[in-house]
Write a protein that holds these residues in place. Sequence first.
Motif, PDB file in Angstrom:
ATOM      1  N   ALA A 123      -1.665 -13.705 -10.070  1.00  9.47           N
ATOM      2  CA  ALA A 123      -1.405 -12.889  -8.882  1.00  9.47           C
ATOM      3  C   ALA A 123      -0.370 -11.802  -9.136  1.00  9.47           C
ATOM      4  N   HIS A 124       0.488 -11.992 -10.135  1.00  9.47           N
ATOM      5  CA  HIS A 124       1.518 -10.989 -10.430  1.00  9.47           C
ATOM      6  C   HIS A 124       0.905  -9.680 -10.916  1.00  9.47           C
ATOM      7  N   ARG A 125      -0.363  -9.694 -11.301  1.00  5.48           N
ATOM      8  CA  ARG A 125      -1.035  -8.483 -11.793  1.00  5.48           C
ATOM      9  C   ARG A 125      -1.679  -7.670 -10.675  1.00  5.48           C
ATOM     10  N   VAL A 126      -1.470  -8.070  -9.426  1.00  3.72           N
ATOM     11  CA  VAL A 126      -2.040  -7.343  -8.290  1.00  3.72           C
ATOM     12  C   VAL A 126      -0.895  -6.738  -7.489  1.00  3.72           C
ATOM     13  N   VAL A 127      -0.936  -5.411  -7.359  1.00  4.79           N
ATOM     14  CA  VAL A 127       0.131  -4.652  -6.699  1.00  4.79           C
ATOM     15  C   VAL A 127      -0.489  -3.722  -5.651  1.00  4.79           C
ATOM     16  N   ASN A 128       0.349  -2.982  -4.951  1.00  4.26           N
ATOM     17  CA  ASN A 128      -0.238  -2.066  -3.969  1.00  4.26           C
ATOM     18  C   ASN A 128      -0.779  -0.805  -4.657  1.00  4.26           C
ATOM     19  N   ARG A 129      -1.406   0.063  -3.902  1.00  2.00           N
ATOM     20  CA  ARG A 129      -2.110   1.220  -4.466  1.00  2.00           C
ATOM     21  C   ARG A 129      -1.199   2.221  -5.153  1.00  2.00           C
ATOM     22  N   ASN A 130       0.099   2.104  -4.925  1.00  2.00           N
ATOM     23  CA  ASN A 130       1.065   2.997  -5.562  1.00  2.00           C
ATOM     24  C   ASN A 130       1.794   2.339  -6.729  1.00  2.00           C
ATOM     25  N   GLY A 131       1.405   1.114  -7.058  1.00  2.00           N
ATOM     26  CA  GLY A 131       2.056   0.413  -8.149  1.00  2.00           C
ATOM     27  C   GLY A 131       3.346  -0.280  -7.774  1.00  2.00           C
ATOM     28  N   VAL A 132       3.544  -0.503  -6.478  1.00  2.00           N
ATOM     29  CA  VAL A 132       4.756  -1.161  -6.002  1.00  2.00           C
ATOM     30  C   VAL A 132       4.515  -2.671  -5.912  1.00  2.00           C
ATOM     31  N   LEU A 133       5.499  -3.441  -6.318  1.00  2.00           N
ATOM     32  CA  LEU A 133       5.407  -4.900  -6.314  1.00  2.00           C
ATOM     33  C   LEU A 133       5.648  -5.441  -4.907  1.00  2.00           C
ATOM     34  N   THR A 134       4.726  -5.187  -4.008  1.00  2.00           N
ATOM     35  CA  THR A 134       4.881  -5.586  -2.610  1.00  2.00           C
ATOM     36  C   THR A 134       4.776  -7.094  -2.416  1.00  2.00           C
ATOM     37  N   GLY A 135       4.155  -7.804  -3.346  1.00  2.00           N
ATOM     38  CA  GLY A 135       4.012  -9.253  -3.207  1.00  2.00           C
ATOM     39  C   GLY A 135       5.131 -10.042  -3.834  1.00  2.00           C
ATOM     40  N   LYS A 136       6.191  -9.379  -4.258  1.00  2.00           N
ATOM     41  CA  LYS A 136       7.255 -10.029  -5.026  1.00  2.00           C
ATOM     42  C   LYS A 136       7.918 -11.187  -4.292  1.00  2.00           C
ATOM     43  N   HIS A 137       8.005 -11.121  -2.976  1.00  2.00           N
ATOM     44  CA  HIS A 137       8.695 -12.175  -2.234  1.00  2.00           C
ATOM     45  C   HIS A 137       7.894 -13.481  -2.184  1.00  2.00           C
ATOM     46  N   HIS A 138       6.658 -13.463  -2.668  1.00  2.00           N
ATOM     47  CA  HIS A 138       5.849 -14.677  -2.700  1.00  2.00           C
ATOM     48  C   HIS A 138       5.989 -15.436  -4.018  1.00  2.00           C
ATOM     49  N   PHE A 139       6.829 -14.946  -4.887  1.00  2.00           N
ATOM     50  CA  PHE A 139       7.079 -15.609  -6.171  1.00  2.00           C
ATOM     51  C   PHE A 139       8.417 -16.332  -6.094  1.00  2.00           C
ATOM     52  N   GLY A 140       8.535 -17.387  -6.858  1.00  2.00           N
ATOM     53  CA  GLY A 140       9.710 -18.262  -6.799  1.00  2.00           C
ATOM     54  C   GLY A 140      11.052 -17.566  -6.834  1.00  2.00           C
ATOM     55  N   GLY A 141      11.309 -16.788  -7.842  1.00  2.00           N
ATOM     56  CA  GLY A 141      12.592 -16.104  -7.963  1.00  2.00           C
ATOM     57  C   GLY A 141      12.533 -14.716  -7.370  1.00  2.00           C
ATOM     58  N   THR A 142      13.670 -14.128  -7.217  1.00  2.00           N
ATOM     59  CA  THR A 142      13.714 -12.801  -6.614  1.00  2.00           C
ATOM     60  C   THR A 142      13.052 -11.747  -7.495  1.00  2.00           C
ATOM     61  N   ASN A 143      13.100 -11.942  -8.811  1.00  2.00           N
ATOM     62  CA  ASN A 143      12.499 -10.966  -9.717  1.00  2.00           C
ATOM     63  C   ASN A 143      11.362 -11.569 -10.538  1.00  2.00           C
ATOM     64  N   ALA A 144      10.819 -12.697 -10.097  1.00  2.00           N
ATOM     65  CA  ALA A 144       9.812 -13.409 -10.892  1.00  2.00           C
ATOM     66  C   ALA A 144       8.578 -12.557 -11.164  1.00  2.00           C
ATOM     67  N   MET A 145       8.095 -11.833 -10.181  1.00  2.00           N
ATOM     68  CA  MET A 145       6.897 -11.015 -10.369  1.00  2.00           C
ATOM     69  C   MET A 145       7.164  -9.940 -11.420  1.00  2.00           C
ATOM     70  N   GLN A 146       8.290  -9.274 -11.298  1.00  2.00           N
ATOM     71  CA  GLN A 146       8.657  -8.241 -12.269  1.00  2.00           C
ATOM     72  C   GLN A 146       8.822  -8.842 -13.662  1.00  2.00           C
TER      73      GLN A 146
END
Length: 113
Positions: free
Chosen positions: A57-80
């Motif tokens: 799921a970390h490979r899916v972002v919004n249309r501008n390349g922003v990590l909008t789903g980041k808050h659904h990952f365990g750590g604050t920067n886990a998606m990044q």
Amino acid sequence: MKDNSGFFQRVYEVCRLIPRGRVTSYGAIAKYLGAARSARMVGWAMNSSHSLEDVPAHRVVNRNGVLTGKHHFGGTNAMQQLLEEEGVKVKDLQIINFDAVFWDPMKELSREI
């Protein structure tokens, strides 16, 4: 309430095909599945996928390349962190060189899932 499990499963099938080091958008997945106006529903599928270890799921972002789903990952920067481990550069929660790492299922996949 409508049962979206079939749609969600199709979203997960597409998501599993995104190569390491590449990203796609909620809208690109929705368009590929023939539901172009359902980007938000793809987001709901991603939010529900965290118990599935084989859905990146970390490979899916919004249309501008922003990590909008980041808050659904365990750590604050886990998606990044997951993206950066794959070689994707991120700054201020936005993918750098988004066009170069963007994976479009309409172009990359030959058949509809």
